[in-house]
Design a protein around this motif. Sequence first.
Motif, PDB file in Angstrom:
ATOM      1  N   UNK A  42     -43.174   2.325  19.278  1.00 47.40           N
ATOM      2  CA  UNK A  42     -41.651   2.111  19.710  1.00 47.40           C
ATOM      3  C   UNK A  42     -40.702   2.844  18.824  1.00 47.40           C
ATOM      4  N   UNK A  43     -39.810   3.504  19.512  1.00 51.03           N
ATOM      5  CA  UNK A  43     -38.516   4.173  18.664  1.00 51.03           C
ATOM      6  C   UNK A  43     -37.602   4.284  19.388  1.00 51.03           C
ATOM      7  N   UNK A  44     -36.496   3.506  18.842  1.00 49.32           N
ATOM      8  CA  UNK A  44     -35.286   3.485  19.644  1.00 49.32           C
ATOM      9  C   UNK A  44     -34.221   3.296  18.695  1.00 49.32           C
ATOM     10  N   UNK A  45     -33.085   3.791  18.960  1.00 51.81           N
ATOM     11  CA  UNK A  45     -31.671   3.905  17.942  1.00 51.81           C
ATOM     12  C   UNK A  45     -31.158   2.411  18.084  1.00 51.81           C
ATOM     13  N   UNK A  46     -30.547   1.887  17.021  1.00 51.97           N
ATOM     14  CA  UNK A  46     -29.598   1.081  16.884  1.00 51.97           C
ATOM     15  C   UNK A  46     -28.554   0.649  18.002  1.00 51.97           C
ATOM     16  N   UNK A  47     -28.310  -0.480  18.490  1.00 46.91           N
ATOM     17  CA  UNK A  47     -27.232  -0.681  19.357  1.00 46.91           C
ATOM     18  C   UNK A  47     -26.368  -1.808  18.940  1.00 46.91           C
ATOM     19  N   UNK A  48     -25.303  -2.189  19.713  1.00 41.97           N
ATOM     20  CA  UNK A  48     -24.434  -3.338  19.044  1.00 41.97           C
ATOM     21  C   UNK A  48     -25.251  -4.590  18.994  1.00 41.97           C
ATOM     22  N   UNK A  49     -26.305  -4.579  20.066  1.00 40.10           N
ATOM     23  CA  UNK A  49     -27.013  -5.942  20.059  1.00 40.10           C
ATOM     24  C   UNK A  49     -28.486  -5.950  19.472  1.00 40.10           C
ATOM     25  N   UNK A  71     -32.315  -0.778  15.158  1.00 38.51           N
ATOM     26  CA  UNK A  71     -33.055   0.576  15.358  1.00 38.51           C
ATOM     27  C   UNK A  71     -34.603   0.094  15.197  1.00 38.51           C
ATOM     28  N   UNK A  72     -35.610   0.533  15.810  1.00 35.81           N
ATOM     29  CA  UNK A  72     -36.960   0.452  15.858  1.00 35.81           C
ATOM     30  C   UNK A  72     -37.702   1.645  15.774  1.00 35.81           C
ATOM     31  N   UNK A  73     -38.587   1.927  14.803  1.00 36.94           N
ATOM     32  CA  UNK A  73     -39.319   3.185  14.690  1.00 36.94           C
ATOM     33  C   UNK A  73     -40.851   2.547  14.053  1.00 36.94           C
TER      34      UNK A  73
END
Length: 770
Positions: free
Chosen positions: A101-108, A111-113
């Motif tokens: 899983x790889x995703x950028x940080x959001x307000x809620x 970040x995940x990598x």
Amino acid sequence: MVQSAVLGFPRIGAFRELKKNTESYWNGKISADQLLAVGKDIRAHNWKLQKDAGVDIIPSNDFSFYDQVLDLSLLFNVVPARYTKYDLPALDTYFAMARGLQRKATESSKAVDVPALEMVKWFDSNYHYVRPTFSHSTEFKLNGSKPIDEYLEAKALGIETRPVLVGPVSYLFLGKPDKDSLDLEPISLLEKILPVYIELLKKLAAAGVKQVQIDEPTLVLDLPENVKAAFKTAYEKLTSTEGLPELILTTYFGDVTPNLSAIEGLKVAGFHFDFVRAPQQLEKVVSILNDKQTLSVGIVDGRNIWKNDLASSIKFVKEAIAKVSADRVIVATSSSLLHTPVDLTNEKKLDAEIKDWFSFATQKLDEVVTIAKAVSGETASISEKLSANAASIKTRKEHAITNDPAVQKRLGEINDALATRSSPFPKRLAIQKEEFHLPLFPTTTIGSFPQTKDIRVERNKFAKGQISEEEYTEFIKKQIQEVVDFQESVGLDVLVHGEPERNDMVQYFGERLKGFAFTTNGWVQSYGTRYVRPPIIVGDVSRPGPMTVKTSVYAQSITKKPMKGMLTGPVTILRWSFPRNDVPQKTQSLQLGLALRDEVQDLEAAGIHVIQVDEPAIREGLPLRAGQERTDYLKWAAESFRVATSGVKDSTQIHSHFCYSDLDPNHIKALDADVVSIEFSKKDDPKYIQEFSNYPNHIGLGLFDIHSPRVPSEEEFIARIGEILKVYPAEKFWCNPDCGLKTRKWEETKASLANMVAAAKYYREKYATK
């Protein structure tokens, strides 16, 4: 009356409902609750189907959203810390372990990598499981209630089931130590994991479960003595603890007799053995039963699609009854039906006569029930079925498609010269260096590029006759042009055409060879949401004409860089098809090798001087135990590959690819390919690199995981290559992904390959100064 049992049923849905909805969840189109509801509907359908067929013992907990071994890892809290630090919901943690899983940080959310866990073949099948990963800090505990919940789901429908669990010894033995605990032997964790099994079994008993199918398939492997001893330790504890359900210890995929001492005397309620794969073990396995234990006779093939020879199976089960007694015998599938398509009635285009030779998972339910009725003396109600079955078996044996004299004549003419390159590798290498002028650390891909929605739509239109062959050919040419343009722009050295015209790396070739049959809905899970429709080898195999030459010639015509011709190897076509069960696999493999030899020679004659013949299934086909059968296999498997590839000039460079197995360099060396590429990105043990350090030819150890949407950075590629170069010669090393890129999106593909090429250039500059 003799009971009937099924060890597991396909969980994908008759029309791939699970795939479509799981991928919709990954893409944010449906919620977790909606996905969970789809799983519940599939389970209910499967249980009702089995009950309506008359199956006596129906499994539960055989359903999974990705993999049954991964399910147990999540359930028992075998979740490495790198997945828990993000505080993801359980379902997302599960999928992160499976595919990264790889995703950028959001307000809620932060970040995940995180990369995926290692995935390897389930014994000698084409199913892949996610390998449990243990460390010294692993804390076993119940992390959910899936087996209990699914048992109660079935019970609410009025269906009593027998839950299925992977047993403790197999679960540990099939795992591996994490990269921070390489000195850990997983089986040493047995005493720590047993209390969690006991806790789970107690909860199952409290829910009303009377009996549990506990799978220990590792009993068909060559086991170290400490692992053999672990069975006594584990099952003495599991059968002596008060308040637990009865256990049916289950093995499949081979002969258990070399390990009988490990399970003799266990106080389980009974045993299941696979008599499709190993009928010769009957006498010995019966000898370990006490006078109360049941014998589950696995006689309906859970791995292939051929109609059961009911007369033969009835005779075998009667032999078992004579040795045990009718009230202690169960007629069962040899293994879970996970490995077979769901329902033959959904096939509307198969030739009716050939279709009558087949039996898919739904039809196998009736076979199990029919055999149980026959050996129970209920022959009047099934006499018509038995007569029709005998007629079908006879028709298949006598059908003209099964015997082609021309193929059999050519098979008899194979000799050592036909399966040997004209010169040894060092001489070929010198010639190929002059031919291709490749840089140090040459870069390439394994073959396929993303299969976009547009490609699938146009292929479907062409199949339905909605567009002409000319329109489809022009579309494919445009896709190839775009793939070639990208590869040139990013700086790859040896190119591929991207395979936009191919539905599957085996089916595509099967459709162009004589001796195959094909399904419309014969989908089987390979891993996660990757489903395949294996072709069916129904007769002797030959090549009517060129299969890939036009496409490869076009692709080479639009670039000055070397363009690979891409073929699937004979062993892989065999293993990833449903093979014939009436002739040896060696015969089928060599027939395929001869057919591919013609294609390889035609490619070379047409100006294609780099030809890749992929054999990812060669390790998968290895017999599970050491001995003469394994020795023979390694000989004919390598011979089949060399028959396919040895008819070319020294200047033609032969590549091959291997993935998702524990590979042995000696097996690969026997193929004598000039360059091999091997899945490597999720291998944590440095010993694995060391094993290949003395490989004589050139090799590319895969640098990124193509099953994950995660994009490694340039720095990560540099670090990965640096670790490899500590033990592997730079002049022999190629840079490539783990496998083909067809399941990835273009955005991920472009970024990953750009970073990989940048890392290769970094090392070219570094080594240029040495």
